[in-house]
Design an enzyme around this catalytic site. Structure first.
Site, PDB file in Angstrom:
ATOM      1  N   LYS A 154       0.784  -1.044  -0.091  1.00  0.00           N
ATOM      2  CA  LYS A 154      -0.077  -0.028   0.141  1.00  0.00           C
ATOM      3  C   LYS A 154       0.913   1.374   0.065  1.00  0.00           C
ATOM      4  O   LYS A 154       2.112   1.091   0.745  1.00  0.00           O
ATOM      5  CB  LYS A 154      -0.872  -0.098   1.246  1.00  0.00           C
ATOM      6  CG  LYS A 154      -1.909  -1.136   1.265  1.00  0.00           C
ATOM      7  CD  LYS A 154      -2.928  -1.158   0.248  1.00  0.00           C
ATOM      8  CE  LYS A 154      -3.935  -2.239   0.191  1.00  0.00           C
ATOM      9  NZ  LYS A 154      -3.164  -3.662  -0.213  1.00  0.00           N
ATOM     10  N   ASP A 155       0.272   2.305  -0.683  1.00  0.00           N
ATOM     11  CA  ASP A 155       1.108   3.524  -0.969  1.00  0.00           C
ATOM     12  C   ASP A 155       1.361   4.263   0.461  1.00  0.00           C
ATOM     13  O   ASP A 155       0.569   4.053   1.361  1.00  0.00           O
ATOM     14  CB  ASP A 155       0.456   4.389  -1.899  1.00  0.00           C
ATOM     15  CG  ASP A 155       1.261   5.387  -2.633  1.00  0.00           C
ATOM     16  OD1 ASP A 155       2.212   6.049  -2.026  1.00  0.00           O
ATOM     17  OD2 ASP A 155       1.016   5.616  -3.824  1.00  0.00           O
ATOM     18  N   ARG A 156       2.391   4.968   0.542  1.00  0.00           N
ATOM     19  CA  ARG A 156       2.716   5.977   1.453  1.00  0.00           C
ATOM     20  C   ARG A 156       1.759   7.290   1.699  1.00  0.00           C
ATOM     21  O   ARG A 156       1.411   7.690   2.619  1.00  0.00           O
ATOM     22  CB  ARG A 156       3.984   6.533   1.456  1.00  0.00           C
ATOM     23  CG  ARG A 156       4.689   7.396   2.663  1.00  0.00           C
ATOM     24  CD  ARG A 156       5.655   8.137   2.501  1.00  0.00           C
ATOM     25  NE  ARG A 156       6.830   7.131   2.670  1.00  0.00           N
ATOM     26  CZ  ARG A 156       7.732   6.535   1.712  1.00  0.00           C
ATOM     27  NH1 ARG A 156       7.615   7.131   0.320  1.00  0.00           N
ATOM     28  NH2 ARG A 156       8.788   5.797   1.965  1.00  0.00           N
TER      29      ARG A 156
END
EC number: 5.4.99.27
Length: 349
Positions: free
Chosen positions: A65-67
């Site tokens: 999952k993206d930051r």
């Protein structure tokens, strides 16, 4: 269709994993559902390993999952003595514990049913009726299953790095046989996996671009290989009969494109000819040879994805909220791509 700013703040990109199973209730793996803000999955895994006093190999998660988002996802922590450190020592901004339960095995990659997204677009420009008509078309027909830009690294540089790893200094070089003695850039194992994925994804996207251009991404070609929705199971090649057309219209099956590797290309006829033509252009042969030398096997990926339960709400005249769910491995940015130029705002990394 529209132009807009995206990710003005992490809350503008919210993702919740859809679990594919319930916790067993016993075992030596602690399943933690965590909500995080401003952290990527690898950073959270390192925090969990430090908290538990174990190596990172003992941490499991289903997907990356993206930051630059607020995301809710599961992690597993291997605690063979079934003694959990204090959860209070783990919780705190930017990490929130949503749920915890014991489970009998490590959480493997891909163990999720999908992801649910809530996206907020700001400074939206465009005719509202046209934007809503486009969204309705996506709901009705689906959308091309592009690999998202995050797969390719900053500035798309992962593909060139993959070429260097394969031993090609520039895309203009002729590909050498896999056994040839050519200088190759040495990379860490984790980086190698990222670069192989980028090379494979780039070739898939090139085939998908050609299929979008000729309109066959949602209807299939002679010699097509089909994928069953909700699985990686494929069948064919098989021509698009009336029966298959009905299944296609209800999102039960999708046309596919190649995930390149060793072995015979499964598609045949017109479909195979298109794929081989596209992947013989520019640096395609070098990328193909590198993937084959790395030992990857031929696989297929759906060319089309369905945006489940797609809804939209105007928060004000220039702010549009989108809600939808996607199958595992599909990218929310692919939907934004279909709407028009959406620029990322205030993204520092």
């Amino acid at each position: 269709m529209l132009s807009a700013a995206f990710r003005s703040q992490p809350e503008d990109f919210q993702v919740v994993e859809i679990d594919s199973f319930a916790a067993h209730g016993e075992g030596e793996h602690l399943l933690l559902t965590l909500r995080k803000r401003g952290l990527n999955t690898s950073e959270v895994a390192r925090r969990l390993a430090q908290w538990a006093g174990i190596g990172e190999v003992g941490i499991g998660y289903a997907g990356l999952k993206d930051r630059h988002a607020v995301t809710t996802q599961r992690f597993s922590v291997h605690l063979p003595r079934r003694v959990s450190p204090a959860l209070a020592a783990l919780a705190g901004d930017p990490l929130e514990i949503v749920d915890s339960a014991w489970h009998n095995r490590k959480l493997p990659r891909g163990a999720l049913a999908g992801n649910r997204f809530t996206l907020v677009l700001r400074q939206v420009q465009g005719e509202r009726s046209a934007i809503e008509a486009r969204l309705q078309a996506i709901a009705d027909r689906g959308l091309p299953n592009w690999f998202g830009e995050q797969r390719f690294g900053r500035g798309g540089g992962n593909v060139n790095q993959a070429l260097a790893m394969f031993g090609y200094a520039s895309p203009s070089q002729e590909p050498a046989p896999p056994c040839a003695d050519v200088p190759k850039r040495r990379v860490r194992r984790e980086q190698r996996s990222i670069l192989l994925s980028a090379a494979r994804s780039e070739l898939f996207n090139r085939v998908l671009a050609a299929r979008v251009a000729d309109g066959s991404w949602e209807r299939g070609l002679e010699g097509e290989v089909w994928m069953l929705a909700g699985s990686r199971s494929v069948f064919g090649p098989e021509p698009c009969s009336d029966t298959l057309a009905r299944r296609l219209a209800t999102f039960d099956i999708h046309p596919t494109g190649p995930q390149w590797g060793q072995g015979e290309l499964r598609a045949q006829g017109v479909c195979a000819a298109l794929e081989l033509r596209v992947l013989s252009e520019a640096d395609g042969p070098a990328l193909r040879a590198g993937l084959e030398a790395a030992g990857l096997k031929q696989e297929r990926r759906a060319l089309r994805q369905q945006a489940f339960d797609l809804r939209w709400t105007w928060l004000d005249g220039q702010t549009l909220e989108l809600g939808f769910a996607l199958a595992p491995g599909s990218y929310a940015t692919a939907l934004l791509h279909e709407l028009g130029p959406v620029r990322e705002a205030n993204r520092s990394a």
